[in-house]
Write a protein that holds these residues in place. Structure first.
Motif, PDB file in Angstrom:
ATOM      1  N   ALA A  36       0.824  -1.209   0.000  1.00  0.00           N
ATOM      2  CA  ALA A  36       0.000   0.000   0.000  1.00  0.00           C
ATOM      3  C   ALA A  36       0.859   1.261   0.000  1.00  0.00           C
ATOM      4  O   ALA A  36       0.563   2.232  -0.720  1.00  0.00           O
ATOM      5  CB  ALA A  36      -0.929  -0.017   1.208  1.00  0.00           C
ATOM      6  N   LEU A  37       1.923   1.261   0.797  1.00  0.00           N
ATOM      7  CA  LEU A  37       2.802   2.434   0.850  1.00  0.00           C
ATOM      8  C   LEU A  37       3.590   2.594  -0.445  1.00  0.00           C
ATOM      9  O   LEU A  37       3.770   3.725  -0.945  1.00  0.00           O
ATOM     10  CB  LEU A  37       3.749   2.322   2.050  1.00  0.00           C
ATOM     11  CG  LEU A  37       3.070   2.409   3.419  1.00  0.00           C
ATOM     12  CD1 LEU A  37       4.056   2.089   4.536  1.00  0.00           C
ATOM     13  CD2 LEU A  37       2.462   3.797   3.636  1.00  0.00           C
ATOM     14  N   ALA A  38       4.068   1.483  -1.004  1.00  0.00           N
ATOM     15  CA  ALA A  38       4.788   1.560  -2.281  1.00  0.00           C
ATOM     16  C   ALA A  38       3.888   2.110  -3.384  1.00  0.00           C
ATOM     17  O   ALA A  38       4.325   2.913  -4.225  1.00  0.00           O
ATOM     18  CB  ALA A  38       5.315   0.180  -2.663  1.00  0.00           C
ATOM     19  N   LYS A  39       2.631   1.690  -3.376  1.00  0.00           N
ATOM     20  CA  LYS A  39       1.711   2.188  -4.399  1.00  0.00           C
ATOM     21  C   LYS A  39       1.511   3.699  -4.262  1.00  0.00           C
ATOM     22  O   LYS A  39       1.458   4.420  -5.271  1.00  0.00           O
ATOM     23  CB  LYS A  39       0.373   1.456  -4.304  1.00  0.00           C
ATOM     24  CG  LYS A  39      -0.550   1.748  -5.500  1.00  0.00           C
ATOM     25  CD  LYS A  39      -1.827   0.954  -5.450  1.00  0.00           C
ATOM     26  CE  LYS A  39      -1.600  -0.525  -5.610  1.00  0.00           C
ATOM     27  NZ  LYS A  39      -1.081  -0.868  -6.958  1.00  0.00           N
ATOM     28  N   ALA A  84      -5.678   4.409  -4.354  1.00  0.00           N
ATOM     29  CA  ALA A  84      -4.426   4.142  -3.632  1.00  0.00           C
ATOM     30  C   ALA A  84      -4.505   4.620  -2.184  1.00  0.00           C
ATOM     31  O   ALA A  84      -4.075   3.922  -1.259  1.00  0.00           O
ATOM     32  CB  ALA A  84      -3.261   4.812  -4.350  1.00  0.00           C
ATOM     33  N   ILE A  85      -5.058   5.817  -1.987  1.00  0.00           N
ATOM     34  CA  ILE A  85      -5.156   6.353  -0.621  1.00  0.00           C
ATOM     35  C   ILE A  85      -6.139   5.536   0.205  1.00  0.00           C
ATOM     36  O   ILE A  85      -5.857   5.133   1.340  1.00  0.00           O
ATOM     37  CB  ILE A  85      -5.567   7.839  -0.661  1.00  0.00           C
ATOM     38  CG1 ILE A  85      -4.442   8.684  -1.293  1.00  0.00           C
ATOM     39  CG2 ILE A  85      -5.886   8.350   0.740  1.00  0.00           C
ATOM     40  CD1 ILE A  85      -4.819  10.121  -1.545  1.00  0.00           C
ATOM     41  N   ALA A 244     -16.575   2.211  -2.181  1.00  0.00           N
ATOM     42  CA  ALA A 244     -15.774   3.430  -2.179  1.00  0.00           C
ATOM     43  C   ALA A 244     -14.483   3.329  -2.977  1.00  0.00           C
ATOM     44  O   ALA A 244     -13.984   4.341  -3.473  1.00  0.00           O
ATOM     45  CB  ALA A 244     -15.433   3.822  -0.739  1.00  0.00           C
ATOM     46  N   VAL A 245     -13.907   2.135  -3.101  1.00  0.00           N
ATOM     47  CA  VAL A 245     -12.574   2.015  -3.694  1.00  0.00           C
ATOM     48  C   VAL A 245     -12.621   1.389  -5.078  1.00  0.00           C
ATOM     49  O   VAL A 245     -11.936   1.838  -5.992  1.00  0.00           O
ATOM     50  CB  VAL A 245     -11.651   1.171  -2.772  1.00  0.00           C
ATOM     51  CG1 VAL A 245     -10.244   1.089  -3.350  1.00  0.00           C
ATOM     52  CG2 VAL A 245     -11.618   1.754  -1.369  1.00  0.00           C
ATOM     53  N   ALA A 246     -13.439   0.352  -5.260  1.00  0.00           N
ATOM     54  CA  ALA A 246     -13.273  -0.471  -6.453  1.00  0.00           C
ATOM     55  C   ALA A 246     -14.522  -0.564  -7.311  1.00  0.00           C
ATOM     56  O   ALA A 246     -14.672   0.150  -8.299  1.00  0.00           O
ATOM     57  CB  ALA A 246     -12.781  -1.865  -6.046  1.00  0.00           C
TER      58      ALA A 246
END
Length: 498
Positions: A36-39, A84-85, A244-246
């Motif tokens: 998640a952080l790398a993205k 991503a967030i 919310a995300v996908a």
């Protein structure tokens, strides 16, 4: 290669997580958070590059005239950045929510594949690539919906799969037909269909219907929305992911791509395609809100709210003009922030107090004040209260409707806001002002964290509730979603920066 790296940042951790035994909790958590952080870092690099005029494209020939192609553009980055967030917050929440639960490696493996598919949809450079990742999203979310393995979960998952695969078949039919007519299905500024000969305009209208119906299933347009309330049997992190995300965001994003970069907004208007789309969006907005009014199950009330709210995006796109487009695009982000907050909070109530129904929420605000504060902020945002992200979206949509000469759409937005208030305010009244009934349905005081609930369950909704306020108060900041939406709308209508 940067678009490929964005995909790999969730794909590789997901594949590794599948191989982990359940007891390797620390390693699984490290892989989830590292991905998640790398993205986020990679998406930040894409944002900086695109903002300075860089072009990022990956293309691989599958067959002559058929490429698997990725590109990073302003429209795709709006969706990528949101996903991503929110993926980071959803990952944190899911780690806390599923602590001690079985099959966590399977869950987080498919969870990562789902986010990979979402990124592929956002960066697809043609309809063929879009379709590949669109169907991957269906297949990777089905195991998440049925994760609990109960009869109710399997039924909800089967309904979800039936709807989404049928939508995929319609989408594929439209893509094949369009490829047959035009020879390619690339996403192009102002659309690839605008240069088509006049004698195939009738076919193009039918293709538009097929494509919109195909993505309209995931976007939950009426009458294609029946899967969404049934899928609420899934765990709370999955519900947040779906809403919310996908999934529903992928459908709404697909509508935007089809209107602007397959048909072109001016050509779609000339074929009289936008007004019917606006009517369908308006019907969905009102129907979803009316159905939400009569749901006692909290997650189902939120699900019908999503049916209504996501169609704001389709309405903004169908309001011919840049102002409505800005409203629709910024709501793609704002709705995601607000709705993920609501589902996080619903999960907290269920996990901590055993509350699943609106009628069970009496006094829950005093028992869980921070969770209820976050829920209240997001609910007021959905209503469109001042200083919230929802107020910004609705103001631009209303102005867009007036600018397009579609004053009836303003009344739809007002009616929607009143209905939003009618199904959210009773929840807040029960939570803050009604006395608790005695014992909670199933109270669990966490061993770690605050007495209210575990800290991994509490921090994500507080962060996204804060984002709901910041997106409203600082809407004109250069880094805001509204500013990015203005850039995209300016490109579509003015050929450059607005």
């Amino acid at each position: 290669m940067l678009p490929l790296a964005v995909l790999a940042s969730s794909l590789l951790p997901g594949l590794l997580i599948f191989l982990l035994p359940e007891r390797r909790v620390a390693l699984r958590t490290a892989l989830n958070l590292a991905g998640a952080l790398a993205k986020l870092v990679l998406v930040g690099m894409l944002l900086a590059g695109v903002s300075s005029g860089e072009t990022y494209v990956f293309r691989h020939a599958v067959l002559p005239g058929l490429d698997l192609a990725l590109k990073a553009d302003a429209l795709g980055l709006l969706f990528i950045t949101l996903s991503a967030i929110l993926w980071l917050f959803t990952t944190l929440y899911a780690i806390g929510y599923l602590e001690g639960a079985p099959h966590r490696s399977r869950f987080f493996g498919f969870f990562s594949l789902c986010v990979t598919a979402t990124m592929g949809i956002a960066m697809a450079a043609n309809l063929f690539t879009f379709f590949i990742f669109y169907e991957l999203l269906t297949l990777s979310t089905f195991p998440l919906v049925v994760h609990r393995g109960t009869a109710k979960a399997m039924r909800g998952g089967s309904i979800y799969l039936a709807y989404t695969l049928a939508g995929g078949a319609l989408l594929l039919a439209g893509i094949v037909w369009l490829h047959h007519l035009l020879g390619h299905t690339e996403f192009v500024h102002a659309g690839i269909a605008k240069s088509a000969a006049a004698d195939i305009h009738g076919q193009l209208r039918l293709i538009f219907v097929l494509l919109i119906a195909g993505v309209g299933v995931k976007a939950a347009l009426v009458p294609l929305h029946g899967w969404l309330p049934q899928a609420m049997v899934a765990p709370a992190p999955v519900s947040a992911l779906l809403h919310a995300v996908a999934v529903v965001k992928a459908g709404a994003f697909g509508i935007v791509r089809i209107v602007y970069e397959v048909f072109g907004v001016e050509f779609a208007q000339s074929l009289n395609l936008l007004f019917p789309l606006a009517l369908l969006a308006a019907l969905t907005i009102l129907w979803g809100s009316l159905r939400a009014l009569f749901q006692d199950d909290l997650k189902k009330r939120l699900a019908f709210s999503t049916v209504s709210q996501v169609s704001y995006v389709a309405l903004g796109v169908a309001l011919f003009g840049p102002v409505g487009t800005i409203g629709g695009l910024v709501h793609l982000v704002h709705q995601g922030i607000m709705k993920i907050t609501l589902f996080f909070c619903a999960g907290n109530y269920a996990e901590t107090l055993g509350i699943h129904k609106v009628s069970e929420m009496n006094g829950s605000g005093r028992r869980m004040p921070l969770t209820t504060l976050a829920f209240s902020i997001a609910a007021f945002g959905m209503i469109g209260a001042p200083l919230t992200a929802g107020a910004v979206s609705k103001a631009w949509l209303s102005d867009g409707a007036q600018a397009a000469g579609m004053d009836w759409a303003v009344w739809v937005l007002w009616a929607s806001s009143l209905l939003n208030a009618a199904y959210f305010l009773p929840i807040l009244w029960r939570a803050w002002l009604r006395p608790r009934p005695g014992e909670w349905p199933d109270e669990h005081i966490p061993a770690r964290g605050w007495r209210e609930t575990g800290w991994l369950l509490l921090l994500p909704p507080l962060a996204t509730a804060l984002a709901t306020l910041l997106a409203g108060i600082f809407a004109d900041h250069p880094a805001s979603p509204l500013t990015w939406a203005k850039l995209i709308a300016g490109r579509e209508y003015l050929g450059g920066m607005p």
